[in-house]
Scaffold this motif. Structure first.
Motif, PDB file in Angstrom:
ATOM      1  N   ARG A 217       0.855  -1.196   0.000  1.00 56.65           N
ATOM      2  CA  ARG A 217       0.000   0.000   0.000  1.00 56.65           C
ATOM      3  C   ARG A 217       0.891   1.246   0.000  1.00 56.65           C
ATOM      4  N   ASN A 218       0.354   2.358  -0.482  1.00 58.83           N
ATOM      5  CA  ASN A 218       1.142   3.595  -0.575  1.00 58.83           C
ATOM      6  C   ASN A 218       0.930   4.491   0.639  1.00 58.83           C
TER       7      ASN A 218
ATOM      8  N   SER B 295       2.499   8.264   2.667  1.00 54.92           N
ATOM      9  CA  SER B 295       3.350   9.448   2.608  1.00 54.92           C
ATOM     10  C   SER B 295       4.436   9.351   3.665  1.00 54.92           C
TER      11      SER B 295
ATOM     12  N   ASP C  60       2.248   8.395   9.057  1.00 45.92           N
ATOM     13  CA  ASP C  60       0.998   8.538   9.813  1.00 45.92           C
ATOM     14  C   ASP C  60      -0.096   7.771   9.081  1.00 45.92           C
TER      15      ASP C  60
ATOM     16  N   ALA D 192      -3.887   6.553   8.523  1.00 46.62           N
ATOM     17  CA  ALA D 192      -5.297   6.806   8.832  1.00 46.62           C
ATOM     18  C   ALA D 192      -5.907   5.510   9.348  1.00 46.62           C
TER      19      ALA D 192
ATOM     20  N   PRO E 232      -6.052  -4.217   5.042  1.00 43.59           N
ATOM     21  CA  PRO E 232      -4.828  -4.803   5.599  1.00 43.59           C
ATOM     22  C   PRO E 232      -3.879  -3.770   6.211  1.00 43.59           C
ATOM     23  N   ALA E 233      -3.705  -2.624   5.545  1.00 43.75           N
ATOM     24  CA  ALA E 233      -2.711  -1.671   6.051  1.00 43.75           C
ATOM     25  C   ALA E 233      -3.202  -0.981   7.317  1.00 43.75           C
ATOM     26  N   THR E 234      -4.458  -0.544   7.299  1.00 43.53           N
ATOM     27  CA  THR E 234      -4.958   0.149   8.491  1.00 43.53           C
ATOM     28  C   THR E 234      -5.025  -0.822   9.678  1.00 43.53           C
TER      29      THR E 234
ATOM     30  N   ARG F 128      -9.759   4.570  -2.953  1.00 47.88           N
ATOM     31  CA  ARG F 128     -11.009   4.471  -3.692  1.00 47.88           C
ATOM     32  C   ARG F 128     -12.122   3.973  -2.798  1.00 47.88           C
TER      33      ARG F 128
END
Ligand code: FAD
Length: 303
Positions: A82-83, A85, A99, A101, A107-109, A256
């Motif tokens: 996942r991308n 910043s 950081d 969200a 999966p990432a969160t 999305r």
């Protein structure tokens, strides 16, 4: 606006510190010797693709090089990427801060919500889009929670005296804490927070607010990051309502709504859609615009 892409390669890192920065942002500081060599693109929206450990693994496996491309070429079940910043990078201390969200699921969160120190990640592909022309006399930044870390960094790293207007859609007013700290008491930075809109809980307000706003006089630059559909509308508003030339604005879709449905529809028409994208590039569109053209084609095909 073409993204700036670094040389191929990957970096491994482990979780050094986890902190709930605001109600819906989890700050994770990564550390590892590779990060001493992490490239700096010099743009506040520089981002990296992170690969998560697969179930039962402490860290994702290393990538392999095929031709000139690093990737998971031979993995039947590659780790999920996942991308994100880069909120801060400190090569001397070999640290990098992201950081995350905290949204409903994904999966990432989910990883970020429960990450513990020592967990491993693999970082790949640095990119950035924020590129104000040299004569820029003002900035407008518009973002939802996913774009907030990059927007905050843009405020923190603004040239002294440059007027900045920031429009954000956030789940909670307290999520603006880091942004407001970056703005400080500088009267040239104006922050406008809308709470409880966008971010997967109803339509966002960014495109509407951009439509209604009067942009400052003189040459400036607008940067927008958030939900892909909202960013497409924002781009159209900036072109048609504000008549901004292409080098004066960039709108980057960061996520999305209902991404699983989008993936299914994209998979059905992939060869055709990839051709639309390539044709767009060949016709002189930048990658973001070519992506928009592909999205429009996808909508027509699956309407
Ligand atoms: C260049 C770039 C930089 C980014 N920087 C950041 C960053 O610094 N911090 C950050 O948190 N995100 C950032 N994002 C967005 C992040 O990559 C996406 O939100 C990503 O989809 C999250 O992955 P996931 O596995 O949690 O959810 P996914 O598996 O991708 O999605 C699961 C479900 O959650 C929904 N969803 C995904 N993201 C969000 C969201 N943000 N809000 C509400 N619902 C969502 C999807 O529609 C889907 O239904 C960035 C994206 C890009 C392209």
């Amino acid at each position: 606006m073409t993204d700036t892409l670094t040389r191929p390669g990957f970096w491994t890192a482990t979780v050094h510190e986890v902190r709930r920065l605001t109600p819906h942002l989890q700050r994770i500081v990564l550390r590892g010797p590779d990060l001493a060599h992490f490239p700096r693109l010099g743009a506040p929206d520089e981002s990296v693709t992170i690969y998560l450990p697969r179930p039962g693994e402490a860290a994702p496996p290393p990538m392999t090089l095929r031709g000139e491309v690093w990737g998971y070429h031979d993995e039947p079940h590659p780790p999920i990427g996942r991308n994100y910043s880069v909120r801060a990078v400190d090569p001397a201390g070999a640290r990098l801060t992201i950081d995350f969200a905290l949204h409903d699921h994904g999966p990432a969160t989910s990883w970020a919500r429960q990450a513990g120190t020592g967990a491993g990640l693999l970082l790949w592909r640095c990119r950035a889009w924020f590129r104000p022309p040299a004569d820029t006399r003002w900035l407008v930044l518009a973002a939802d929670l996913s774009g907030l870390p990059a927007a905050t960094r843009a405020v923190a790293e603004r040239p002294p005296g440059l007027p900045v207007r920031v429009l954000v859609d956030l789940p909670d007013l307290a999520d603006a804490r880091d942004l407001l700290a970056a703005a400080g008491d500088d009267p040239t930075v104006h922050v406008d927070v809308r709470v409880g809109v966008g971010n997967g809980h109803g339509p966002g307000s960014l495109a509407d607010r951009l439509r209604e706003t009067t942009l400052p006089d003189g040459p400036g630059y607008v940067w927008v990051a958030g939900e892909a559909g909202e960013c497409r509308t924002a781009r159209s508003v900036l072109r048609t309502v504000h008549r901004l030339p292409r080098d004066r604005a960039v709108c980057v879709g960061y996520w999305r709504t209902d991404s699983a449905d989008w993936e299914r529809r994209y998979a059905r028409f992939r060869p055709l859609l990839d051709q639309v994208y390539q044709d767009g590039l060949a016709a002189g569109l930048n990658p973001v615009e070519a992506g928009d053209r592909m999205e429009e084609a996808l909508e027509r095909m699956t309407r």
